[in-house]
Write an enzyme that holds these catalytic residues in place. Structure first.
Site, mmCIF file in Angstrom:
data_model
loop_
_atom_site.group_PDB
_atom_site.id
_atom_site.type_symbol
_atom_site.label_atom_id
_atom_site.label_comp_id
_atom_site.label_asym_id
_atom_site.label_seq_id
_atom_site.Cartn_x
_atom_site.Cartn_y
_atom_site.Cartn_z
ATOM 1 N N HIS A 176 30.036 36.244 58.269
ATOM 2 C CA HIS A 176 30.384 37.613 57.863
ATOM 3 C C HIS A 176 29.715 38.627 58.782
ATOM 4 O O HIS A 176 30.302 39.636 59.153
ATOM 5 C CB HIS A 176 29.885 37.902 56.434
ATOM 6 C CG HIS A 176 30.517 37.073 55.378
ATOM 7 N ND1 HIS A 176 29.815 36.143 54.656
ATOM 8 C CD2 HIS A 176 31.785 37.041 54.910
ATOM 9 C CE1 HIS A 176 30.620 35.572 53.780
ATOM 10 N NE2 HIS A 176 31.817 36.085 53.914
ATOM 11 N N HIS A 198 26.891 35.509 55.100
ATOM 12 C CA HIS A 198 26.199 34.624 56.043
ATOM 13 C C HIS A 198 26.511 35.103 57.457
ATOM 14 O O HIS A 198 27.235 36.106 57.632
ATOM 15 C CB HIS A 198 26.602 33.166 55.812
ATOM 16 C CG HIS A 198 28.091 32.950 55.796
ATOM 17 N ND1 HIS A 198 28.888 33.141 56.898
ATOM 18 C CD2 HIS A 198 28.925 32.585 54.787
ATOM 19 C CE1 HIS A 198 30.135 32.885 56.594
ATOM 20 N NE2 HIS A 198 30.195 32.552 55.309
ATOM 21 N N MET A 203 33.727 38.229 49.820
ATOM 22 C CA MET A 203 33.402 37.933 48.421
ATOM 23 C C MET A 203 31.884 37.835 48.279
ATOM 24 O O MET A 203 31.369 37.195 47.348
ATOM 25 C CB MET A 203 34.078 36.632 47.984
ATOM 26 C CG MET A 203 35.605 36.740 48.068
ATOM 27 S SD MET A 203 36.483 35.740 46.861
ATOM 28 C CE MET A 203 35.960 34.127 47.304
ATOM 29 N N SER A 246 30.073 30.347 52.530
ATOM 30 C CA SER A 246 29.198 30.648 51.388
ATOM 31 C C SER A 246 28.974 29.394 50.554
ATOM 32 O O SER A 246 27.954 29.235 49.895
ATOM 33 C CB SER A 246 29.817 31.731 50.511
ATOM 34 O OG SER A 246 30.055 32.860 51.310
#
Ligand code: PAF
Length: 515
Positions: free
Chosen positions: A39, A36, A32, A195
């Site tokens: 990911h 960071h 989404m 996130s």
């Protein structure tokens, strides 16, 4: 240069060309955005394992309740694109909500076709507090998998419930994709990357780091032998009750595969938590695993058990507990000592204090290395003379009992894979993964016939082979010692239409799910 696509039709033509024309294996990392290090670790793994990497960035409205932070959720496409570019991502797919749901209302589950995960998985843990959330996740992930049809798709273990639900979705809907789970990435303080950490003040970050510390307290107790769910959960709650600013939403211990609540850890448990730090909701988890898993592979003769087991052992770095080699080793010792093959009492005495050592070979096609009382007998136990006597030795109750106890002792540490007829029912009834590998009589006869043809034997009658196999199945299922039996909790894997590679991949998938 990373390619940015915003429409499904552009994306489809791009992937079709790459998959069909250039035979590229696609790795998908659904996100989404607000990327960071967590990911980035998924993306790096995808890059290592695929030819074309797609990162999707879509803040999925179906995952947000009206009271949640859809509007405020961090959106930073330019920054995300740069990060993807730096890592070497080929394509970023960043559609808007209308594009992703071109007919229905893009924000309301009731107005669009949805994918409903099993309620007992989606309405527990976070699902209790976020109704419809996992329907939103399952729907969007299914859409992405349908549009892109990747070979592999990557998810973080931090969203353990999401991961378990998607694994189940892919199995239940027969979606041909391999799910790759990647470990949680943490800050030095232990705080799991998310996130939503962007919302935290410096002070809140310190408070949030205590969430992982509390999970670690439980992990320490577990390592010291505590298996009771209430006790482990209490430890987390107590630890966090001392931390100002943290409000627990739930702490639960569940089965990592089906997410059902556990009273006691048998093999492994997912200790999961959701807590508010200030007004930010954070989740974290750890898997408490009793030992490295044991994999038991049983099945009838001719189902390919030994090849499959050897190769799975090699791929997963498990010790192949070559029970066949153990019976051979005893047979060799009996023959060396001059005892008659049918002298069961003398044989029982001979092996009373036997020391047997099995070591994995350096290459998958080499036999298991075997030592008896420090002497290497790897080749000596594989002569035709030993082969001729091994069944008679393996049928003796005393030999069987002794070797089963030895096998179980090996099993205490876990990390092994064994194959046979009664591994999952008798030797390791508590194995974490049990596979019953089988194929129809006709298919096993066909394979055997093909093997013999390849060896230049053109005189074999296929019908007769099938008859023999059927008879052997009956004998194996009805014999008094170690009868062939499928354990009630074994997964039946029928290999009629599968290649060996496909069978191995399926077993590895099952293993990854329990690990
Ligand atoms: O984990 C996430 O970021 C989302 O749930 C996902 C898998 C991208 C689906 O929207």
């Amino acid at each position: 240069m990373v390619l940015l696509l915003k429409t499904i039709s552009e994306l489809r033509s791009h992937v079709v060309i790459n998959r069909q024309k250039h035979q590229r294996q696609i790795g998908l990392v659904p996100t989404m955005g607000a990327l960071h290090q967590g990911h980035l670790s998924l993306i790096k793994q995808a890059i290592a394992e695929n030819d074309l990497i797609i990162v999707s960035i879509f803040v999925n409205p179906l995952q947000f309740a009206p009271t949640e932070d859809l509007a405020e959720y961090p959106r930073q496409l330019d920054r995300d694109l740069k990060l993807c570019q730096q890592l070497g991502v080929d394509l970023v797919f960043a559609p808007n909500a209308q594009e992703m749901n071109s007919i229905g209302d893009t924000t309301v589950l009731a107005n669009t076709t949805t994918v409903l995960p099993p309620q007992n998985m989606s309405e527990v843990l976070c699902g209790k507090f976020r109704p419809g959330f996992f329907t939103g996740v399952a729907t969007i992930v299914t859409k992405l998998l349908n549009i892109i049809q990747p070979a592999r798709v990557y998810f973080g273990q931090k969203d353990a419930q999401q991961l378990a639900i998607i694994r189940r979705l892919v199995t239940d809907l027969n979606i041909p994709v391999k799910i790759v789970a990647c470990p949680i990435i943490r800050e030095a303080s232990g705080l799991a990357l998310s996130s939503r950490n962007q919302y935290l003040t410096v002070k809140e970050k310190e408070q949030a780091a205590q969430i992982y510390r509390s999970l670690q307290q439980a992990a320490t107790a577990f390592a010291q032998g505590e298996l009771n769910a209430k006790v482990l959960i209490n430890l987390v709650q107590q630890e966090l009750s001392l931390v100002e600013g943290v409000t627990i939403q739930y702490v639960e211990l569940v089965d990592p595969v089906n997410l059902q609540s556990l009273d006691q850890i048998k093999h492994s448990g997912l200790l999961a938590i959701a807590a508010y730090v200030g007004s930010t909701r954070l989740i974290d988890n750890i898997v408490l695993q009793k030992r490295q898993p044991i994999v038991a592979i049983d099945g009838p003769a001719g189902a390919g058990k030994s090849t499959v087991t050897r190769r799975v052992a090699h791929k997963l770095g498990l010790l192949y507990l070559d029970t066949g080699a153990m019976y051979r080793a005893v047979t060799w010792l009996v023959m060396e000592s001059g005892i008659a093959i049918d002298d069961e009492r003398a044989i029982a005495a001979l092996i009373e204090n036997i020391s047997l050592k099995l070591t994995s070979p350096n290459a998958v096609n080499l036999p298991t290395v075997v030592h008896i009382d420090e002497q290497e007998v790897t080749n000596a136990i594989r002569t035709p003379e030993v082969t001729a006597n091994v069944s008679a030795i393996a049928a003796q109750a005393a030999v069987r009992e002794k070797l089963v106890v030895m096998q179980q002792q090996w099993g205490e540490k876990g990390g092994i894979i064994a194959e046979g007829r009664d591994i999952g029912t008798n030797v390791f009834p508590d194995a974490e993964l049990k596979i019953f590998l089988t194929a129809s009589v006709a298919e096993r006869a066909r394979r055997r016939w093909q093997d013999l043809q390849n060896q230049g034997r053109n005189d074999i009658d296929l019908q007769q082979l099938a008859q023999d196999i059927k008879q052997r199945d009956e004998q194996d299922s009805n014999r008094a010692i170690a009868p062939l039996k499928k354990a009630d909790d074994a997964i039946e894997l029928i290999t009629d239409n599968l290649t060996i590679d496909e069978v191995i991949e399926k077993i590895i998938d099952f293993y990854e799910q329990i690990n």
